[in-house]
Design a protein around this motif. Structure first.
Motif, PDB file in Angstrom:
ATOM      1  N   LEU A  48      31.971  30.903  45.156  1.00  0.00           N
ATOM      2  CA  LEU A  48      31.520  31.990  44.283  1.00  0.00           C
ATOM      3  C   LEU A  48      32.659  32.665  43.528  1.00  0.00           C
ATOM      4  CD1 LEU A  48      28.704  33.650  46.426  1.00  0.00           C
ATOM      5  CD2 LEU A  48      28.492  32.047  44.528  1.00  0.00           C
ATOM      6  N   GLN A  49      33.774  31.950  43.343  1.00  0.00           N
ATOM      7  CA  GLN A  49      34.903  32.518  42.600  1.00  0.00           C
ATOM      8  C   GLN A  49      34.919  32.097  41.138  1.00  0.00           C
ATOM      9  OE1 GLN A  49      36.690  34.882  44.192  1.00  0.00           O
ATOM     10  NE2 GLN A  49      35.232  34.408  45.806  1.00  0.00           N
ATOM     11  N   TYR A  50      33.937  31.284  40.719  1.00  0.00           N
ATOM     12  CA  TYR A  50      33.924  30.767  39.348  1.00  0.00           C
ATOM     13  C   TYR A  50      33.819  31.863  38.292  1.00  0.00           C
ATOM     14  CZ  TYR A  50      28.815  31.256  39.637  1.00  0.00           C
ATOM     15  OH  TYR A  50      27.551  31.742  39.800  1.00  0.00           O
ATOM     16  N   GLU A 140      37.448  42.715  32.982  1.00  0.00           N
ATOM     17  CA  GLU A 140      36.598  43.610  33.774  1.00  0.00           C
ATOM     18  C   GLU A 140      35.297  42.906  34.139  1.00  0.00           C
ATOM     19  OE1 GLU A 140      35.998  47.467  32.046  1.00  0.00           O
ATOM     20  OE2 GLU A 140      38.104  47.608  31.456  1.00  0.00           O
ATOM     21  N   PHE A 141      34.696  43.353  35.237  1.00  0.00           N
ATOM     22  CA  PHE A 141      33.463  42.745  35.717  1.00  0.00           C
ATOM     23  C   PHE A 141      32.238  43.277  34.993  1.00  0.00           C
ATOM     24  CE2 PHE A 141      36.153  42.145  39.527  1.00  0.00           C
ATOM     25  CZ  PHE A 141      36.035  40.765  39.631  1.00  0.00           C
ATOM     26  N   LEU A 142      31.266  42.404  34.821  1.00  0.00           N
ATOM     27  CA  LEU A 142      29.939  42.789  34.346  1.00  0.00           C
ATOM     28  C   LEU A 142      29.173  43.376  35.526  1.00  0.00           C
ATOM     29  CD1 LEU A 142      29.196  39.662  32.153  1.00  0.00           C
ATOM     30  CD2 LEU A 142      29.560  41.997  31.342  1.00  0.00           C
ATOM     31  N   ALA A 149      27.589  35.466  41.532  1.00  0.00           N
ATOM     32  CA  ALA A 149      29.032  35.597  41.748  1.00  0.00           C
ATOM     33  C   ALA A 149      29.576  36.767  40.933  1.00  0.00           C
ATOM     34  CB  ALA A 149      29.744  34.314  41.328  1.00  0.00           C
ATOM     35  N   PRO A 150      30.650  37.395  41.382  1.00  0.00           N
ATOM     36  CA  PRO A 150      31.310  38.386  40.529  1.00  0.00           C
ATOM     37  C   PRO A 150      31.684  37.722  39.204  1.00  0.00           C
ATOM     38  CG  PRO A 150      32.244  38.401  42.739  1.00  0.00           C
ATOM     39  CD  PRO A 150      31.348  37.205  42.656  1.00  0.00           C
ATOM     40  N   MET A 151      31.429  38.396  38.082  1.00  0.00           N
ATOM     41  CA  MET A 151      31.580  37.754  36.781  1.00  0.00           C
ATOM     42  C   MET A 151      32.359  38.632  35.816  1.00  0.00           C
ATOM     43  SD  MET A 151      30.704  35.010  35.016  1.00  0.00           S
ATOM     44  CE  MET A 151      29.518  34.328  36.182  1.00  0.00           C
TER      45      MET A 151
END
Length: 170
Positions: A48-50, A140-142, A149-151
């Motif tokens: 889930l790091q993609y 920055e993250f959405l 996954a964190p994006m």
């Protein structure tokens, strides 16, 4: 197995890591019988790091692996096999390091952009991500509900945007 001088590096798709498909172990057995070693990768983008990685980062990490196989295992042949979104990594690798390997296999290439376009919130999220990138906030993250996954905004634009970095198989 690592005992052969010829290596096939398997690069899985989004969310993939070790033993990504049910056919990895049979493939390893067939390769071993043919005098090849199967190498599975764990890149910074694995599992889930993609959402916080990039194709260029994956290509650099794959090149470190290729150079390691050549130096430490005296590899005579190296082939890269991309599966699903791993195909984009394989293509990017050849774009950045064209003479480093002996071949590429693209197995089940996909368009993440085309898939994401079927989801209801993609257009709004893409607009938000593009705005963040334009403002210099691409890392920055959405919002958390964007993906499993964190994006980052940059990665979302790459995956979901037309002609984005990941949009290779249109």
């Amino acid at each position: 197995s690592g005992k052969h001088k010829r290596h096939l590096i398997f690069v899985g798709g989004l969310t993939d890591g070790l033993l990504a498909t049910r056919w990895i172990e049979p493939l390893a057995e067939k390769l071993d019988a043919a005098g090849w070693s199967l190498v599975q990768t764990l890149l910074s983008s694995s599992y889930l790091q993609y959402g916080i990685a990039s194709l260029d980062q994956d290509a650099r990490e794959l090149d470190m692996l290729v150079q390691h196989l050549k130096k430490e295992y005296e590899a005579t042949h190296v082939v890269l096999a991309g599966h699903s979104t791993g195909c984009q990594d394989a293509v990017r690798y050849v774009q950045r390091f064209p003479r480093s390997i002996d071949g590429v296999i693209l197995q089940a290439p996909v368009s993440d952009r085309e898939f994401l376009a079927t989801l209801p919130n993609t257009a709004a999220r893409l607009k938000q991500a593009q705005h963040m990138v334009k403002e210099g906030r691409g890392t920055e993250f959405l919002p958390r509900d964007t993906d499993c996954a964190p994006m980052s905004a940059e990665r979302y634009v790459s995956l979901a945007g037309r002609m984005g970095d990941d949009d290779m198989f249109r």
